[in-house]
Design an enzyme around this catalytic site. Structure first.
Site, PDB file in Angstrom:
ATOM      1  N   LYS A 262      11.308  42.568 -11.930  1.00 35.85           N
ATOM      2  CA  LYS A 262      10.267  43.597 -12.068  1.00 35.85           C
ATOM      3  C   LYS A 262      10.912  44.984 -12.005  1.00 35.85           C
ATOM      4  O   LYS A 262      11.819  45.218 -11.188  1.00 35.85           O
ATOM      5  CB  LYS A 262       9.243  43.409 -10.941  1.00 35.85           C
TER       6      LYS A 262
ATOM      7  N   SER B  14       0.015  44.012 -10.416  1.00 34.14           N
ATOM      8  CA  SER B  14       0.862  44.882 -11.222  1.00 34.14           C
ATOM      9  C   SER B  14       1.991  44.143 -11.938  1.00 34.14           C
ATOM     10  O   SER B  14       2.471  44.606 -12.965  1.00 34.14           O
ATOM     11  CB  SER B  14       1.480  45.953 -10.318  1.00 34.14           C
TER      12      SER B  14
ATOM     13  N   SER C 259      -0.048  41.562  -6.302  1.00 32.09           N
ATOM     14  CA  SER C 259       0.677  41.822  -7.555  1.00 32.09           C
ATOM     15  C   SER C 259       1.610  40.714  -8.020  1.00 32.09           C
ATOM     16  O   SER C 259       2.105  40.761  -9.141  1.00 32.09           O
ATOM     17  CB  SER C 259       1.480  43.121  -7.442  1.00 32.09           C
TER      18      SER C 259
END
Ligand SMILES: [Zn+2]
Lengths: 493, 487
Positions: free
Chosen positions: B76, B151, B175
């Site tokens: 990420k 997210s 997330s």
């Protein structure tokens, strides 16, 4: 309006906030070095530059030093407390918040006793907390080094993240005209206490100890007045001057029916007065909240106890003891303390010098030199061992006072230890009677009139011949020996 | 020949270790897959082809070994990778290359895992759909017209689209888990402090937790074991041995949950979950009962305050964490024309560099911390947090784990929730309580609702991460994994 006049009508209340930069090897939240004077931004890393993702980890040595200071100031040590974030934007603060402490300081409720004019005053300590220092901003291209007119601003983050301890007194009322002197005595005492702990070099001139002075005035019987905070107070003398000038300034305003505004003022070293800082239309809201990146500080009581037991002798107690041992007056001891000479004299005595001899050099020649150079006494160029050696040469009759001063000159110039300097500069007292006798005979031959007077019993006239001999031996003869020899040669002894 | 991108991480690791396939072949297969499909999925913000192949070569030369050596991974974009752009999907960090690795990245490298690239996300991890990425949203491989969750939508979509077998996510309010749920993949949030935050660009320091994304529970556990464990660079990192999550996942696979008590939270009932989500969740519960588990209803009376408490605590911390993005030391700088003051340049930089959701949360957090409001907002939220923690603790006196749907609704169409922030925030209704408590939780696929994946959440006590892996693996063995339609 004189200062004395003001104090007949108003009562001052003072308070002091002192920042002490700790002498830890590494910074507070990272492993960067803390050496003074390194090339800009060479002592930095992702943590103290606040790169995205970097996290702080507490330096145990900084916590230990803060607890030591707290204990030395008779504080209670919190069993559990947290760091807090103080949020505001400033370019020399990489995170745009300062990691500090807010409503949970590490040390609370202490006191310091100081003596002024033979009377003891107890200064309450409200809190001692730990926080981090900021970087330094340098404005270039302008004429003054200030931001106004500068073409560029450069930031050096070497200082960012160095641990700072903030020591805050309680408000101190009831000092009357002595407020400035008590303020100064408090800061001096605090400096000595911290220095004795060995956790900071506490140099006000270099900024490793910085003072903010709060001052207010009120009429007798009234509530305390509005206080101002004076920053930029960078020497003991300035502490005294800042309080005094702020008392006079505020009295002038109050006398004219004016109001004192709560504001930050800056002490002016050159004029000795204070000037208003940048006025802020609104009070800054720092939005303090507990620092979530750091676990709480829970100092083990066993650790705190061991730190308490290992505290060094209090400077005030130590001074009383040394005063006794050295046989000197309170004011002599005070001047030694103010000069930062107590430890140096102590070490010189330990190296074999007499108390009087040790004091003479440190408070005389070396103090003068450190003042001239604007450095600490310990950096005036001689070590306690060298001073002791010098004094021994005097005591042994190898040097007289004048020669000894020349030897010291050589020592501080880095020419070597006193004995070596004496040898290389050829400064030893001349004791060789043959050489002296020749010089004496020469002086007698050159001054027959004086010699005649002495032969006639006017012994006092010998002084002129002694002077002549000293001149030819370039001061290296012992004056008494010369005098005795002259009288002997002239049959007047 | 087998399509290497369809294999799970455990199988790939086995093939590489036994030299049946090289790490370079595996990395190349995934890089080729990314090249083939990512223009449609947009899971990646940056592909680090050269670095990935170099790392794979080191494994093939035998320089690195380990349980996942040679298995490639996507990271990420909120996690710092040395020399590889790291932007947190924000304009304010466009082009920034960290000079250091996050601790978990250093552990991936030490484990011989080639990093394929950096995955898309909502800017600074603030969002539930990747629609707040400054670089455009990621598409859900199940339906390219729908969100992949957020997210960490990029990490989960990359796995669902077979662009990577594993990925790193970060979970502040869900997330990792919510994207896992809506993409039909596994996502685990470890115990807070169980995985290091060092090098993770902070959103909310007291909540952020990095963790694994995978297609199977065992793969997630294998990755968990690589990244977890004490880190002296993170003060909040727990200095204890990591629970044996891999053994727990393997134990769960045998499908026996005899004596395991599953708690369902009374207060989550009637929560407005989509009927298909509720149905899939109920069917999964039945399946777990068949494996021997016992269902117990527990009460967590303060869970209803979790969402408001979270939306005070997280933005408050974010408002302070994001203060460092000022244009002075790195990233975007706007308006520095020699005439503007420093304050103006900082302000212009932040105005241009931050997107609307980030600004919304900074303003919210700044307000909540303001003097005069602190007690009513931040202070009160912290009290709620304590009460929620107590709810969890008393629940875990009665049951081994708590279970719930991961998110109330399946992947929604783009644009359907952006106009009303609250509708977006509801996506994390079931995931947020765990973050406030600090315990571990995992989302595992449990079926479809109208052709879209549904996630099943298992929450465990702090440092009992192994428990959730066991139950998750058992459920996986009962309901199977999900395969998205071909792209
Ligand atoms: Zn550093």
């Amino acid at each position: 309006m004189s200062y004395e006049d003001v104090l007949t009508r108003y009562e001052p209340v003072i308070g002091l906030e002192t920042h002490v930069e700790l002498g830890t090897k590494t910074k507070m939240f990272c492993g960067c070095k803390t050496d003074f004077g390194a090339e800009p931004n060479t002592q930095t890393c992702p943590v103290c530059l606040a790169l995205p993702g970097a996290l702080p980890v507490m330096n145990r040595a900084a916590i230990e030093a803060t607890i030591q200071i707290g204990l030395a100031l008779n504080c209670d040590i919190a069993e559990w407390c947290r760091m807090a974030r103080k949020n505001y934007f400033y370019p020399d603060m990489p995170k745009n918040f300062q990691t500090s402490q807010y409503d949970e300081p590490l040390c609370v409720e202490g006191y310091v006793d100081v003596t002024v004019d033979g009377k003891e005053y107890r200064i309450g300590i409200e809190r001692v907390h730990i926080e981090e220092d900021t970087g330094k901003t340098l404005h270039v291209g302008g004429a003054t080094g200030r931001i106004h007119g500068a073409t560029e601003s450069l930031v050096d983050y070497n200082r960012a993240g160095i641990p700072l301890v903030e020591i805050v007194t309680k408000p101190v009322p009831g000092l009357g005209a002595l407020a400035p002197e008590v303020a100064k005595a408090y800061v001096a005492e605090l400096r000595d206490i911290v220095r004795a702990l060995g956790v900071s070099d506490v140099r006000m001139e270099q900024g490793s100890m910085r003072c903010d002075v709060n001052t207010s005035l009120n009429l007798p019987g009234d509530d305390w007045g509005t206080r101002t905070e004076t920053k930029n107070v960078n020497s003991l003398r300035s502490v005294e001057r800042a309080v005094r000038s702020e008392i006079i300034r505020q009295a002038g305003i109050l006398d004219d029916g004016g109001k004192i505004f709560q504001e930050t003022r800056h002490f002016q070293e050159t004029t000795g007065d204070t000037r208003s800082g940048r006025s802020k239309e609104t009070a800054t809201d720092y939005r303090y909240f507990p620092e979530p990146d750091l676990v709480p500080i829970a100092a083990d009581p066993v650790w705190v106890t061991s730190l308490r037991e290992a505290l060094p002798e209090k400077p005030s107690v130590k001074r009383a003891r040394l005063r006794e041992e050295w046989g000197i007056s309170e004011s002599d001891m005070q001047s030694a303390a103010n000069a930062g000479a107590v430890e140096l004299i102590e070490e010189t005595i330990a190296a074999g010098a007499s108390p009087a001899g040790a004091r003479k050099w440190w408070l005389g020649e070396l103090a003068r030199r450190s003042n001239e150079l604007g450095v600490e006494l310990s950096e005036a160029g001689a070590t306690p061992v060298q001073v002791a050696e010098l004094q021994k040469l005097v005591d042994d009759g190898k040097l007289n006072d004048k020669l000894a001063r020349q030897v010291l000159e050589g020592v501080v110039a880095g020419e070597g230890d006193p004995a070596a300097v004496m040898a290389s500069r050829g400064l030893e007292v001349v004791n060789d009677t043959g050489a002296l006798t020749a010089a004496v005979d020469e002086a007698i031959a050159a001054n027959p009139d004086i010699a005649a007077k002495i032969r006639d019993g006017k012994v006092a006239a010998a002084g002129a011949l002694v002077g002549a001999v000293m001149k030819t031996t370039r001061g290296q003869a012992d004056a008494k020996t010369v005098r005795d020899l002259i009288l002997e040669r002239l049959g007047a002894s | 020949m087998t399509d290497l991108t369809r294999l799970n991480a455990a199988s790939l690791a086995d093939l590489i270790a036994t030299k049946q396939v090289s790490a370079v072949e595996v990395a190349t297969a995934h890089l080729d897959r990314i090249a083939a499909v990512d223009d449609r999925v947009h899971a990646f913000l940056h592909v680090s082809r050269a670095e990935a192949l170099a790392a794979a070569e080191r494994v093939d030369r035998g320089e690195v070994t380990g349980p996942l050596a040679g298995v490639p991974i996507a990271v990420k974009d909120v996690v710092a990778t040395e020399g590889i752009p790291t932007t947190a999907a924000s304009k304010i960090l466009e082009g920034w290359k960290p000079p250091y690795d996050a601790t978990i990245v250093a552990r991936l490298k030490a484990a011989g895992m080639p990093i394929l690239g950096k995955t898309n996300m909502d800017e600074f991890a603030m969002g539930s759909s990747t629609e707040y990425s400054a670089y455009g949203p990621t598409k859900n491989p199940w339906d390219l017209g729908r969100i992949p969750g957020g997210s960490g939508g990029g990490s989960s979509a990359a796995i669902a689209a077979y662009e990577a077998p594993l990925a790193i996510g970060t979970d502040t309010g869900g997330s990792i888990r919510q994207p896992g749920a809506v993409t039909g993949t596994v996502g685990a949030k470890p115990t807070y402090g169980g995985t290091s935050r060092y090098g993770l660009i902070a959103f909310s320091s007291s909540l952020d937790t990095p963790g694994p994304c995978a297609r199977t529970v065992e793969d997630a556990a294998l990755l968990h074991a690589v990244i977890a464990g004490h880190d002296p660079r993170d003060s909040t990192s727990i200095n204890q041995s990591v629970p044996d999550v891999v053994a727990a996942a393997r134990l769960g696979k045998n499908g026996d949950l005899t004596g395991v008590k599953l708690g369902i939270v009374k207060e989550f009932a009637g929560d407005g979950s989509e009927p298909g989500v509720t149905a899939a969740f109920r069917e999964s519960l039945d399946a777990l009962v068949k494996l021997g588990a016992e269902i117990v209803e527990v009460s967590c009376p303060h869970f209803e305050y979790a969402l408001p408490a979270y939306y005070l605590i997280a933005p408050s911390e974010a408002s302070s964490n994001l203060a460092r993005f000022d244009g002075v030391r790195y990233g975007l700088r706007t308006g520095d024309d020699g005439n503007r003051s420093l304050e103006e340049v900082m302000s212009l930089t932040r105005d241009e560099g931050f997107g609307p959701e980030v600004k919304r949360r900074i303003i919210l957090g700044t307000y909540a911390l303001s003097s005069g409001y602190y007690d009513a907002y931040y202070g009160q939220a912290q009290k709620v947090r304590t009460l929620i923690t107590r709810d969890f603790q008393s629940a875990f006196e009665q049951v081994d784990v708590l279970v719930s749907p991961t998110t109330p609704f399946t992947a929604f169409p783009f644009g359907s929730r952006t106009s009303d922030p609250y509708q977006m925030y509801l996506a994390d209704l079931f995931t947020i309580p765990t973050n406030l408590y600090g315990g571990p939780a995992i989302s595992v696929p449990c079926g479809l609702s109208e052709g879209l994946p549904v996630g099943f959440q298992i929450m465990a006590p702090t440092m009992a991460d192994d428990r959730m892996y066991r139950v998750a693996a058992a459920l996986e063995s009962a309901v199977g994994t999900l395969t998205p339609p071909a792209l």
